[in-house]
Design a protein around this motif. Structure first.
Motif, PDB file in Angstrom:
ATOM      1  N   TYR A  68       0.821  -1.213   0.000  1.00  0.00           N
ATOM      2  CA  TYR A  68       0.000   0.000   0.000  1.00  0.00           C
ATOM      3  C   TYR A  68       0.854   1.262   0.000  1.00  0.00           C
ATOM      4  O   TYR A  68       0.578   2.232  -0.707  1.00  0.00           O
ATOM      5  N   PRO A  71       3.809   2.922  -3.450  1.00  0.00           N
ATOM      6  CA  PRO A  71       3.517   3.885  -4.528  1.00  0.00           C
ATOM      7  C   PRO A  71       3.573   5.335  -4.066  1.00  0.00           C
ATOM      8  O   PRO A  71       4.099   6.201  -4.775  1.00  0.00           O
ATOM      9  N   SER A 141       5.108  -6.760  -7.027  1.00  0.00           N
ATOM     10  CA  SER A 141       4.073  -6.285  -7.945  1.00  0.00           C
ATOM     11  C   SER A 141       3.815  -7.372  -8.978  1.00  0.00           C
ATOM     12  O   SER A 141       4.124  -7.234 -10.161  1.00  0.00           O
ATOM     13  N   GLU A 221      -2.938   7.100  -6.336  1.00  0.00           N
ATOM     14  CA  GLU A 221      -3.955   6.072  -6.572  1.00  0.00           C
ATOM     15  C   GLU A 221      -3.790   5.439  -7.951  1.00  0.00           C
ATOM     16  O   GLU A 221      -4.010   4.235  -8.124  1.00  0.00           O
ATOM     17  N   ARG A 224      -0.701   3.198  -7.726  1.00  0.00           N
ATOM     18  CA  ARG A 224      -1.056   2.031  -6.905  1.00  0.00           C
ATOM     19  C   ARG A 224      -1.892   1.046  -7.719  1.00  0.00           C
ATOM     20  O   ARG A 224      -1.690  -0.179  -7.653  1.00  0.00           O
TER      21      ARG A 224
END
Length: 263
Positions: A68, A71, A141, A221, A224
């Motif tokens: 979380y 990023p 990732s 966002e 992410r």
């Protein structure tokens, strides 16, 4: 030589000059780079279990919080790095080298272009270093495709370009290096007021608009979502609009100030 060839040659010369300065005096870049690395280690190892419980609503899961928080810290790294650009531009303006450049037969915008391109390159290298630290402590990732990785890289470059032009303008209006560093400090503080560390909907109601309607939150966002496969929604185009808007604003501000500043 054509005007374009002269502009490219002079910009390349100024780029080499700025990269040489960065290599000879790495302490400023390293000091600014330590901030996101220290925050990464602090939030993961000290607050990770507690923060992950609050965000996910389940048990402690430090690995989930690493995914979380990374990023946001990558974009914060860019904000930290371009502070050095503001300081470098201010030094050039106050130490007399710009006055000498203005007496020479060079492409005048190449001075700023050299700063901007050099800063973007340093920002990306800093992001790679912070990303390597994140991978070393457990960030993964696995859900991102090649296209999503390319889009994430493009977003990082575009964001670095936008913040760099703003930092250049801050450096141009600053009377000295200390003032330039202070003027550029919001580029480090804004990520702390975004969704980098906690979701916006977990913040107090009166504070949520501050966190949501600023450039870092949609960019975080979007990054992410690209890296973790989560929903991006409207944040993608908001991030692009913010980046393009800031880049154009910073460019117009910087070039206007540079062309009319008597120093």
């Amino acid at each position: 030589m054509s005007a374009l060839s002269l502009a490219v040659r002079d910009s390349n010369t100024m780029l080499r000059r700025n990269l040489l300065h960065a290599r000879r005096y790495p302490s400023l870049t390293l000091n600014l780079l330590l901030t996101p690395i220290m925050l990464l280690l602090l939030f993961v190892y000290i607050f990770g279990d507690t923060m992950s419980s609050g965000i996910g609503g389940g048990g402690p899961d430090r690995s989930a919080y690493i995914a979380y928080v990374v990023p946001g810290l990558l974009l914060m790294t860019i904000g930290s790095t371009v502070v050095g650009t503001a300081v470098s531009v201010s030094n050039d303006m106050t130490e007399g080298i710009i006055a000498r450049f203005r007496t020479m037969a060079i492409h005048r915008p190449s001075v700023l272009v050299g700063h901007v391109v050099g800063s973007v390159l340093q920002s990306i290298m800093s992001v790679v270093l912070v990303g390597a630290v994140a991978v070393a402590i457990g960030f993964r990732s696995t859900d991102a495709t090649i296209l999503e990785w390319l889009a994430a890289f493009g977003l990082l470059v575009l964001f670095a370009l936008a913040l760099t032009w703003i930092a250049v303008g801050m450096g141009l209006i600053s009377p000295n290096a200390e003032a330039a560093s202070n003027n550029a400090m919001p580029l480090i503080l804004l990520p702390l007021l975004s969704s980098a560390f906690t979701p916006v909907d977990s913040m107090p109601g009166w504070f949520q608009p501050i966190a949501e309607y600023q450039p870092f939150t949609p960019a975080i966002e979007t990054l992410r979502g690209l890296l973790l496969g989560s929903e991006i929604g409207h944040n993608g185009w908001l991030a692009i609009v913010w980046c393009l808007g800031l880049a154009v604003l910073g460019y117009l501000w910087s070039t206007s100030k540079f062309n009319h500043d008597p120093k």
